[in-house]
Write an enzyme that holds these catalytic residues in place. Structure first.
Site, PDB file in Angstrom:
ATOM      1  N   ASP A  75       0.838  -1.196   0.000  1.00  0.00           N
ATOM      2  CA  ASP A  75       0.000   0.000   0.000  1.00  0.00           C
ATOM      3  C   ASP A  75       0.871   1.244   0.000  1.00  0.00           C
ATOM      4  OD1 ASP A  75      -1.742   2.075   0.443  1.00  0.00           O
ATOM      5  OD2 ASP A  75      -2.444   1.373   2.393  1.00  0.00           O
ATOM      6  N   GLU A 154      30.976  10.719   6.045  1.00  0.00           N
ATOM      7  CA  GLU A 154      31.334  10.534   7.453  1.00  0.00           C
ATOM      8  C   GLU A 154      30.102  10.870   8.294  1.00  0.00           C
ATOM      9  OE1 GLU A 154      34.576  13.148   8.273  1.00  0.00           O
ATOM     10  OE2 GLU A 154      35.871  12.318   6.710  1.00  0.00           O
ATOM     11  N   GLU A 156      28.111  11.213  11.603  1.00  0.00           N
ATOM     12  CA  GLU A 156      28.237  11.332  13.054  1.00  0.00           C
ATOM     13  C   GLU A 156      26.865  11.095  13.686  1.00  0.00           C
ATOM     14  OE1 GLU A 156      31.795  14.696  12.793  1.00  0.00           O
ATOM     15  OE2 GLU A 156      29.711  15.301  13.067  1.00  0.00           O
ATOM     16  N   GLU A 240      33.441  11.254  18.996  1.00  0.00           N
ATOM     17  CA  GLU A 240      33.509  12.553  18.339  1.00  0.00           C
ATOM     18  C   GLU A 240      33.580  13.681  19.375  1.00  0.00           C
ATOM     19  OE1 GLU A 240      33.768  14.763  16.111  1.00  0.00           O
ATOM     20  OE2 GLU A 240      34.339  13.486  14.427  1.00  0.00           O
ATOM     21  N   GLU A 248      31.541   8.568  15.587  1.00  0.00           N
ATOM     22  CA  GLU A 248      31.685   8.537  14.133  1.00  0.00           C
ATOM     23  C   GLU A 248      32.243   7.185  13.720  1.00  0.00           C
ATOM     24  OE1 GLU A 248      34.519  10.633  10.791  1.00  0.00           O
ATOM     25  OE2 GLU A 248      33.450  11.977  12.169  1.00  0.00           O
ATOM     26  N   HIS A 297      29.897  14.779   6.485  1.00  0.00           N
ATOM     27  CA  HIS A 297      30.833  15.299   5.505  1.00  0.00           C
ATOM     28  C   HIS A 297      30.963  14.295   4.368  1.00  0.00           C
ATOM     29  CE1 HIS A 297      32.669  16.995   9.446  1.00  0.00           C
ATOM     30  NE2 HIS A 297      31.649  17.726   9.055  1.00  0.00           N
ATOM     31  N   ARG A 368      38.777  23.248   7.811  1.00  0.00           N
ATOM     32  CA  ARG A 368      37.441  22.764   8.132  1.00  0.00           C
ATOM     33  C   ARG A 368      36.412  23.870   8.327  1.00  0.00           C
ATOM     34  NH1 ARG A 368      40.743  18.570   9.451  1.00  0.00           N
ATOM     35  NH2 ARG A 368      39.834  16.475   9.309  1.00  0.00           N
ATOM     36  N   GLU A 387      35.772  17.192  -0.185  1.00  0.00           N
ATOM     37  CA  GLU A 387      34.914  16.920   0.965  1.00  0.00           C
ATOM     38  C   GLU A 387      33.931  18.078   1.093  1.00  0.00           C
ATOM     39  OE1 GLU A 387      35.158  16.654   5.869  1.00  0.00           O
ATOM     40  OE2 GLU A 387      36.972  17.034   4.682  1.00  0.00           O
ATOM     41  N   ARG A 389      31.183  19.665   3.219  1.00  0.00           N
ATOM     42  CA  ARG A 389      30.971  19.518   4.654  1.00  0.00           C
ATOM     43  C   ARG A 389      29.592  19.991   5.138  1.00  0.00           C
ATOM     44  NH1 ARG A 389      35.174  18.696   7.883  1.00  0.00           N
ATOM     45  NH2 ARG A 389      34.452  20.138   9.508  1.00  0.00           N
TER      46      ARG A 389
END
Length: 499
Positions: A75, A154, A156, A240, A248, A297, A368, A387, A389
């Protein structure tokens, strides 16, 4: 969670050259394995539009080659973001390459991830998130730019000892408890008796301390071993930054759709292992005030056969023009991307400066504080990647990964300049410079408006249909934005009750 007899037959063997996992490949392989290992229950899993796994189970006599060819009905009107009641009949077709022994069940159970099919049109269902990911991979090949997109997210998450929450017409609250929480450092006893043993990770100081500060080492190791038994290769796990059990676990990169499958397995196993230990795992981005939130990330790269197209020995940070154009697409379309990559109202309590949050739409290496970062751990051509983020783990991975790929491809096709690298702490830029750095939207409403205004890049190759985009916008606005907007917030009483 017991492992059934013969579970080792489904454990992975990894080809180091291609990172492909040896799995059953055909319906006949599945049927033979079920009989050989005396497994009587098969669980069929699929993903709703917001990104939560749904399932039902069938018995061994119902598993035959016709199941994989013709599908089995369900359904669709009872699934979030799917059909209306007058068009509710839908089909599931299991993908035999996704088989794994389900670690959440005491009864030996084989799980299969399924694709959703419209039985009237006899076509894959447009709002099936896994179908969107399939189309994104096919569109990539059609462009001729690359043959494969690899993703390595990654994720977390928090593991708490308990969680309580509720809201009605006259009250509202939430209450998180964790024996690891820094707020328990002065408690007379531990969270559940036995004396206060100290060793609480301080706020923002939970990154990498050994036990006894890190009380979740064995639980994470158990999760990792179960992930590997389910066919998900893991590279590393650790505590973390945040207090109160932030974790993580990093999976080995793989192709876009397969990685989205792995994300669903990852969340499922984390939640069920935590529950087995009397705890609760959450991928809600910002469950704690004053401490770091959970991100996702996303490392990504484009390959043509065995060549990493993001590498250039003479380029900035060893990246190619194609890589930088891909980044240009991510940054250009980031406001719209956030509707899929940071898709909850809670996401924007993470996307604020000061908590390693990537609010600045800039490119950098190692840094970062930028939205798009080039990791510099290795000079190997195979390691060159971007990466991104901004995403968080509340995202539907099938949709988020596909949207990022489409933004990057649009950047390549239009040779979008990502701007000069900002290899500085962008949070500390003087105001006259900081004002020139674009930032992610400040709310889900802003991101949805951006998606509504900027979605042509997603609709190329019919990867995201108008149906999917319109349904996403309507669902988020009516089921999430409006309910939050209508309810008083506890802090409003502190600010305004005496006004």
């Amino acid at each position: 969670m017991s492992s059934p007899k013969g579970a080792s037959a489904f454990q992975v063997s990894v080809d180091a050259g291609s990172y492909r996992v040896a799995r059953p490949e055909t319906p006949q392989h599945i049927i033979e394995l079920l009989r050989e290992h005396e497994i009587q229950i098969v669980d069929l899993k699929f993903t709703d539009l917001p990104g939560l796994w749904q399932h039902f189970s069938i018995t061994l006599p119902e598993v035959h080659e016709g199941l994989f060819e013709d599908g089995i009905g369900f359904d669709g009107s009872s699934i979030r973001g799917f059909q209306e009641i007058q068009e509710s009949d839908m089909l599931l077709k299991p993908d035999p390459t996704t088989a794994f022994i389900d670690p959440a069940n005491e009864i030996p159970t084989l799980s299969l991830i399924c694709d959703v099919v419209d039985p009237v049109l006899h076509q894959p269902y447009s709002r099936d998130p896994r179908f969107v990911a399939k189309k994104a991979e096919e569109y990539l090949r059609q462009t001729g730019i690359a043959t494969t997109c690899y993703f390595g997210p990654e994720l977390e998450f928090f593991i708490f000892d308990s969680i309580r929450f509720g809201q009605d017409a006259h009250s509202g609250y939430y209450y998180v408890e964790s024996a690891e929480g820094d707020w328990n450092s002065g408690a007379d006893e531990g969270a559940y008796g036995g004396g206060n043993l100290g060793y609480k990770p301080r706020y923002k100081e939970g990154y990498f301390p050994v036990p006894p500060h890190d009380t979740l080492q064995d639980i994470r190791s158990e999760i990792v071993l179960m992930l590997q038994q389910a066919g998900v290769q893991v590279e590393v796990h650790h505590h973390e930054v945040a207090t109160a059990g932030q974790n993580e676990i990093d999976m080995r990169f793989t192709t876009l759709k397969r990685m989205a499958d792995n994300v669903m397995i990852y969340k499922y196993i984390c939640k069920n292992v935590a529950r087995q230990h009397g705890k609760v795992a959450t991928f809600m981005p910002k469950p704690l005030f004053t401490d770091n939130a959970s991100g996702m990330h996303c490392h990504q790269s484009l390959w043509k056969d065995s060549e990493n197209l993001f590498y250039d020995a003479h380029g900035w940070a060893l990246t190619s023009n194609l890589c930088r154009w891909y980044i240009g697409g991510l940054l250009k379309h980031a406001p719209a991307l956030m509707a899929f990559c940071a898709p909850t109202t809670n996401s924007y309590k993470r996307l604020v400066p000061g908590y390693e949050a990537p609010v600045n739409l800039a490119m950098s290496q190692r840094n970062r504080s930028a939205a798009a970062r080039i990791p510099m751990y290795s000079d190997s051509p195979n390691a060159r990647r971007v990466e991104f983020r901004c995403p968080d783990p509340s995202a539907n991975a099938y949709l988020a990964f596909s949207a990022m790929l489409m933004a990057g491809l649009d950047g390549i096709e239009n040779k979008m300049d990502p701007g000069d690298p900002l290899d500085v702490n962008i949070y500390d830029l003087p105001p006259e410079l900081a004002k020139n750095v674009r930032q992610v939207p400040g709310s889900l409403e802003e991101s949805l408006n951006a998606l509504e205004a900027d979605n042509e890049f997603l609709r190329k190759g019919d990867v995201f249909t108008e149906d999917v985009i319109d349904t996403w916008l309507e669902y988020k606005r009516t089921r999430e934005l409006d309910p939050i907007r209508l309810r008083p917030h506890p802090w409003e009483f502190y600010l305004y009750f005496d006004i």
